[in-house]
Write a protein that holds these residues in place. Structure first.
Motif, PDB file in Angstrom:
ATOM      1  N   GLU A  81       0.797  -1.241  -0.078  1.00  0.00           N
ATOM      2  CA  GLU A  81      -0.052   0.000   0.024  1.00  0.00           C
ATOM      3  C   GLU A  81       0.813   1.419   0.070  1.00  0.00           C
ATOM      4  O   GLU A  81       2.005   1.175   0.591  1.00  0.00           O
ATOM      5  CB  GLU A  81      -0.964  -0.115   1.359  1.00  0.00           C
ATOM      6  N   LYS A  84       3.006   7.398   3.663  1.00  0.00           N
ATOM      7  CA  LYS A  84       3.876   8.467   3.718  1.00  0.00           C
ATOM      8  C   LYS A  84       5.138   8.301   3.171  1.00  0.00           C
ATOM      9  O   LYS A  84       5.968   7.440   3.500  1.00  0.00           O
ATOM     10  CB  LYS A  84       3.998   9.313   4.911  1.00  0.00           C
ATOM     11  N   VAL A 104       4.577   7.030  -9.841  1.00  0.00           N
ATOM     12  CA  VAL A 104       2.917   7.409  -9.732  1.00  0.00           C
ATOM     13  C   VAL A 104       3.277   8.383  -8.323  1.00  0.00           C
ATOM     14  O   VAL A 104       4.237   8.602  -7.403  1.00  0.00           O
ATOM     15  CB  VAL A 104       2.143   6.480  -9.561  1.00  0.00           C
ATOM     16  N   ASP A 105       2.130   9.203  -8.323  1.00  0.00           N
ATOM     17  CA  ASP A 105       1.841  10.106  -7.110  1.00  0.00           C
ATOM     18  C   ASP A 105       1.062   9.138  -6.119  1.00  0.00           C
ATOM     19  O   ASP A 105       0.623   8.212  -6.296  1.00  0.00           O
ATOM     20  CB  ASP A 105       1.336  11.490  -7.465  1.00  0.00           C
ATOM     21  N   LYS A 106       0.811   9.788  -5.080  1.00  0.00           N
ATOM     22  CA  LYS A 106      -0.244   9.205  -3.892  1.00  0.00           C
ATOM     23  C   LYS A 106      -1.577   8.738  -4.331  1.00  0.00           C
ATOM     24  O   LYS A 106      -2.155   7.940  -3.760  1.00  0.00           O
ATOM     25  CB  LYS A 106      -0.026  10.151  -2.598  1.00  0.00           C
ATOM     26  N   GLU A 107      -1.879   9.272  -5.564  1.00  0.00           N
ATOM     27  CA  GLU A 107      -3.309   9.034  -5.930  1.00  0.00           C
ATOM     28  C   GLU A 107      -3.441   7.882  -7.144  1.00  0.00           C
ATOM     29  O   GLU A 107      -3.917   7.751  -7.892  1.00  0.00           O
ATOM     30  CB  GLU A 107      -4.126  10.397  -6.496  1.00  0.00           C
ATOM     31  N   LYS A 108      -2.008   7.417  -7.368  1.00  0.00           N
ATOM     32  CA  LYS A 108      -1.714   6.652  -8.550  1.00  0.00           C
ATOM     33  C   LYS A 108      -1.870   7.114 -10.012  1.00  0.00           C
ATOM     34  O   LYS A 108      -1.823   6.504 -10.898  1.00  0.00           O
ATOM     35  CB  LYS A 108      -2.454   5.370  -8.576  1.00  0.00           C
ATOM     36  N   LYS A 109      -1.469   8.297  -9.963  1.00  0.00           N
ATOM     37  CA  LYS A 109      -1.728   9.083 -11.151  1.00  0.00           C
ATOM     38  C   LYS A 109      -0.138   8.967 -11.725  1.00  0.00           C
ATOM     39  O   LYS A 109       1.110   9.027 -11.010  1.00  0.00           O
ATOM     40  CB  LYS A 109      -1.625  10.575 -11.202  1.00  0.00           C
ATOM     41  N   TYR A 129       4.445  -1.443  -4.465  1.00  0.00           N
ATOM     42  CA  TYR A 129       5.173  -0.113  -4.479  1.00  0.00           C
ATOM     43  C   TYR A 129       6.481  -0.066  -3.693  1.00  0.00           C
ATOM     44  O   TYR A 129       6.527  -0.817  -2.850  1.00  0.00           O
ATOM     45  CB  TYR A 129       4.214   0.944  -3.643  1.00  0.00           C
TER      46      TYR A 129
END
Length: 135
Positions: A81, A84, A104-109, A129
């Protein structure tokens, strides 16, 4: 960074270099330095000699690669998951049933994908991850 894996003349980078190129993307963000294909191909041999990577670009010491490129210390955690951290490299399964690494970023973008320049949608299943935190 607009480099794609298959831009490389080194067949190992062209086939297996997605994780290593993702680390260069993070280093660019951290330092403001731009890495060119020639730089990355030369660094492949430096990292191989230092045993940071295997010949097939398998990453053995992501923390030391980033330290080498950024002159900062890093903690790397493998996780199922997103927690931070400063940067995330996702291990994904593609629609072709192969595995691949992307930033990716924290929003999975998707921030960087060495298989394609960004644009459009992608069919990925997130497996796990690599979480990178400066220490």
């Amino acid at each position: 960074m607009n480099l794609k894996q298959n831009d490389s003349k080194n067949p190992k980078i062209a086939k297996y270099g997605c994780y290593m190129l993702s680390l260069f993307f993070i280093a660019e963000k951290e330092t403001g330095r731009t890495y060119f294909l020639n730089d990355i191909e030369q660094m492949y041999y430096v990292f191989l000699k230092k045993k940071f990577i295997a010949e097939n670009c398998y990453i053995l010491r992501a923390d030391l690669i980033l330290k080498y490129l950024t002159e900062k210390n890093w903690k790397v955690e493998k996780s199922l998951e997103i927690k931070k951290c400063d940067y995330i490299i996702a291990n994904v399964k593609t629609k072709y049933n192969t595995y691949h690494f992307i930033v990716v970023d924290k929003e999975k973008k998707i921030l960087y994908d060495s298989d394609r320049i960004l644009g459009g949608t992608f069919e990925y299943v997130f497996i796990d991850y690599r979480l990178f935190t400066k220490i």
